[in-house]
Write a protein that holds these residues in place. Structure first.
Motif, PDB file in Angstrom:
ATOM      1  N   LEU A 167      31.472  36.094  19.172  1.00 55.53           N
ATOM      2  CA  LEU A 167      32.209  35.267  18.222  1.00 55.53           C
ATOM      3  C   LEU A 167      32.071  33.789  18.559  1.00 55.53           C
ATOM      4  O   LEU A 167      31.686  33.423  19.668  1.00 55.53           O
ATOM      5  CB  LEU A 167      33.699  35.651  18.234  1.00 55.53           C
ATOM      6  N   VAL A 168      32.397  32.950  17.596  1.00 54.59           N
ATOM      7  CA  VAL A 168      32.355  31.508  17.810  1.00 54.59           C
ATOM      8  C   VAL A 168      33.510  30.854  17.059  1.00 54.59           C
ATOM      9  O   VAL A 168      33.911  31.331  15.981  1.00 54.59           O
ATOM     10  CB  VAL A 168      31.003  30.921  17.345  1.00 54.59           C
ATOM     11  N   PHE A 169      34.064  29.800  17.633  1.00 54.77           N
ATOM     12  CA  PHE A 169      35.107  29.024  16.956  1.00 54.77           C
ATOM     13  C   PHE A 169      34.505  27.729  16.456  1.00 54.77           C
ATOM     14  O   PHE A 169      33.865  26.990  17.204  1.00 54.77           O
ATOM     15  CB  PHE A 169      36.262  28.714  17.905  1.00 54.77           C
ATOM     16  N   THR A 170      34.708  27.430  15.170  1.00 53.39           N
ATOM     17  CA  THR A 170      34.241  26.184  14.568  1.00 53.39           C
ATOM     18  C   THR A 170      35.439  25.358  14.138  1.00 53.39           C
ATOM     19  O   THR A 170      36.188  25.763  13.242  1.00 53.39           O
ATOM     20  CB  THR A 170      33.354  26.452  13.342  1.00 53.39           C
ATOM     21  N   PRO A 171      35.663  24.197  14.769  1.00 53.94           N
ATOM     22  CA  PRO A 171      36.776  23.343  14.346  1.00 53.94           C
ATOM     23  C   PRO A 171      36.371  22.495  13.147  1.00 53.94           C
ATOM     24  O   PRO A 171      35.191  22.197  12.944  1.00 53.94           O
ATOM     25  CB  PRO A 171      37.013  22.457  15.575  1.00 53.94           C
ATOM     26  N   GLY A 183      40.571  25.436  12.558  1.00 52.31           N
ATOM     27  CA  GLY A 183      39.220  25.963  12.627  1.00 52.31           C
ATOM     28  C   GLY A 183      39.181  27.438  12.292  1.00 52.31           C
ATOM     29  O   GLY A 183      40.188  28.020  11.867  1.00 52.31           O
ATOM     30  N   GLU A 184      38.015  28.046  12.483  1.00 55.20           N
ATOM     31  CA  GLU A 184      37.844  29.447  12.129  1.00 55.20           C
ATOM     32  C   GLU A 184      37.004  30.173  13.171  1.00 55.20           C
ATOM     33  O   GLU A 184      36.077  29.606  13.758  1.00 55.20           O
ATOM     34  CB  GLU A 184      37.202  29.578  10.749  1.00 55.20           C
ATOM     35  N   PHE A 211      24.743  20.955   0.181  1.00 49.43           N
ATOM     36  CA  PHE A 211      25.698  19.867   0.011  1.00 49.43           C
ATOM     37  C   PHE A 211      26.953  20.179   0.820  1.00 49.43           C
ATOM     38  O   PHE A 211      27.528  21.256   0.689  1.00 49.43           O
ATOM     39  CB  PHE A 211      26.098  19.726  -1.462  1.00 49.43           C
ATOM     40  N   GLY A 212      27.406  19.224   1.640  1.00 40.93           N
ATOM     41  CA  GLY A 212      28.606  19.456   2.427  1.00 40.93           C
ATOM     42  C   GLY A 212      29.310  18.185   2.828  1.00 40.93           C
ATOM     43  O   GLY A 212      28.830  17.076   2.558  1.00 40.93           O
ATOM     44  N   ASP A 213      30.454  18.366   3.481  1.00 39.91           N
ATOM     45  CA  ASP A 213      31.256  17.200   3.864  1.00 39.91           C
ATOM     46  C   ASP A 213      31.928  17.345   5.221  1.00 39.91           C
ATOM     47  O   ASP A 213      32.477  16.386   5.748  1.00 39.91           O
ATOM     48  CB  ASP A 213      32.344  16.947   2.806  1.00 39.91           C
ATOM     49  N   SER A 214      31.906  18.548   5.825  1.00 38.56           N
ATOM     50  CA  SER A 214      32.693  18.777   7.033  1.00 38.56           C
ATOM     51  C   SER A 214      31.877  19.471   8.121  1.00 38.56           C
ATOM     52  O   SER A 214      30.741  19.889   7.888  1.00 38.56           O
ATOM     53  CB  SER A 214      33.930  19.616   6.693  1.00 38.56           C
ATOM     54  N   GLU A 215      32.488  19.591   9.307  1.00 34.56           N
ATOM     55  CA  GLU A 215      31.793  20.140  10.461  1.00 34.56           C
ATOM     56  C   GLU A 215      31.279  21.554  10.240  1.00 34.56           C
ATOM     57  O   GLU A 215      30.244  21.943  10.785  1.00 34.56           O
ATOM     58  CB  GLU A 215      32.715  20.130  11.692  1.00 34.56           C
ATOM     59  N   GLU A 235      31.704  11.656   9.351  1.00 33.06           N
ATOM     60  CA  GLU A 235      30.625  10.784   9.805  1.00 33.06           C
ATOM     61  C   GLU A 235      29.522  11.571  10.514  1.00 33.06           C
ATOM     62  O   GLU A 235      28.337  11.229  10.408  1.00 33.06           O
ATOM     63  CB  GLU A 235      31.170   9.693  10.725  1.00 33.06           C
ATOM     64  N   ASN A 236      29.882  12.607  11.247  1.00 31.47           N
ATOM     65  CA  ASN A 236      28.872  13.424  11.921  1.00 31.47           C
ATOM     66  C   ASN A 236      27.980  14.155  10.924  1.00 31.47           C
ATOM     67  O   ASN A 236      26.790  14.371  11.175  1.00 31.47           O
ATOM     68  CB  ASN A 236      29.538  14.430  12.861  1.00 31.47           C
TER      69      ASN A 236
END
Length: 265
Positions: A167-171, A183-184, A211-215, A235-236
């Motif tokens: 598993l992985v956590f993405t904030p 996060g998820e 197309f995206g806007d978030s981490e 910004e990232n």
């Protein structure tokens, strides 16, 4: 011009708190009329997809951060979390007293702390936000359709132990509740990016766009042939994008479709 296979994040990309901009609806309709394919690519599960998503015709949907894919009205991939993974997550989270949800393909459940969190989010009129039943309402069969786990905490949490579980956590950040650690938890082998790679085999003669806007959009932006960051994006995200379009509220999606020639034959 080579036809495009377009992938759109939802929150902050396709829609705002007020819904889907009319210019975005127009852009998608024109692009599809010109032979391009348009997919939603979201971390949301199918059970949590807002009715607004189905108000516009699309060619398919990537749900649950890449572990559930529907193309041309056919389910191509569906990989829920295992019972062992769910139990390990709950054993870790319950003593921490944080808000979390077990988000399913068909049904989603929340602990009491997350019910309170989402009740507040409803007051902010966030698109698709809902308060779901408590874990006590879960039946045995419900555990077999859980796709991911969402976390809302007032304090940061160390999720370094997840890797051994596959598993992985993405904030990520949500402006309306930016003071929270959000996060998820998803399966490590599936991302929004692997979904694009998966669908390339179904649409071999298409060039991919994301197309995206978030981490949590980074994996698909890196995988796509062309990546576009929304002007309102993190910004990232903007740093890795091939193109930065305008803010979602300033017809950003339409302008990017126009910039890349999707609106003309």
């Amino acid at each position: 011009m080579k036809k495009k296979l377009v992938f759109l994040d939802l929150d902050g990309t396709l829609w705002t708190l007020d819904g889907i901009p009319e210019s975005a609806k127009k852009a998608i309709a024109l692009a599809r009329n010109n032979g391009h394919k348009v997919f939603a690519n979201t971390g949301r599960t199918q059970s949590e997809a807002a009715k607004e998503l189905y108000s516009i015709p699309l060619d398919g949907y990537v749900f649950s951060a890449g572990s559930h894919i529907i193309a041309d009205q056919k389910e191509c991939l569906c990989k829920p979390l295992s019972m062992e993974q769910i139990q390990a997550i709950q054993d870790f989270l319950d003593p921490l007293d944080v808000g979390y949800s077990l988000e399913g393909k068909e049904r989603t459940f929340m602990n009491k702390a997350n019910q309170k969190f989402f009740a507040k989010a409803q007051e902010a009129n966030r698109v698709g936000v809902g308060v779901f039943p408590d874990f006590s309402a879960m039946k045995k069969e419900d555990f077999g359709q859980i796709m991911k786990v969402s976390i809302h905490s007032k304090d940061p949490i160390d999720f370094s132990n997840l890797s051994s579980l596959g598993l992985v956590f993405t904030p990520f950040t949500i402006e309306a509740v930016k003071d929270y650690f959000i996060g998820e938890i998803t399966m490590k082998e599936y991302t929004k990016g692997t979904a694009i790679d998966f669908l390339k085999s179904h649409y071999k003669d298409y060039e991919t766009m994301a197309f995206g806007d978030s981490e949590n959009d980074v994996s698909m932006l890196l995988e796509a042939d062309i990546s576009v960051a929304m002007g309102n994006g993190n910004e990232n995200v903007k740093k890795i994008a091939d193109h930065i379009t305008d803010d979602i509220n300033q017809d950003g999606l339409y302008k990017a479709f126009e910039y890349y020639g999707l609106l003309i034959r």
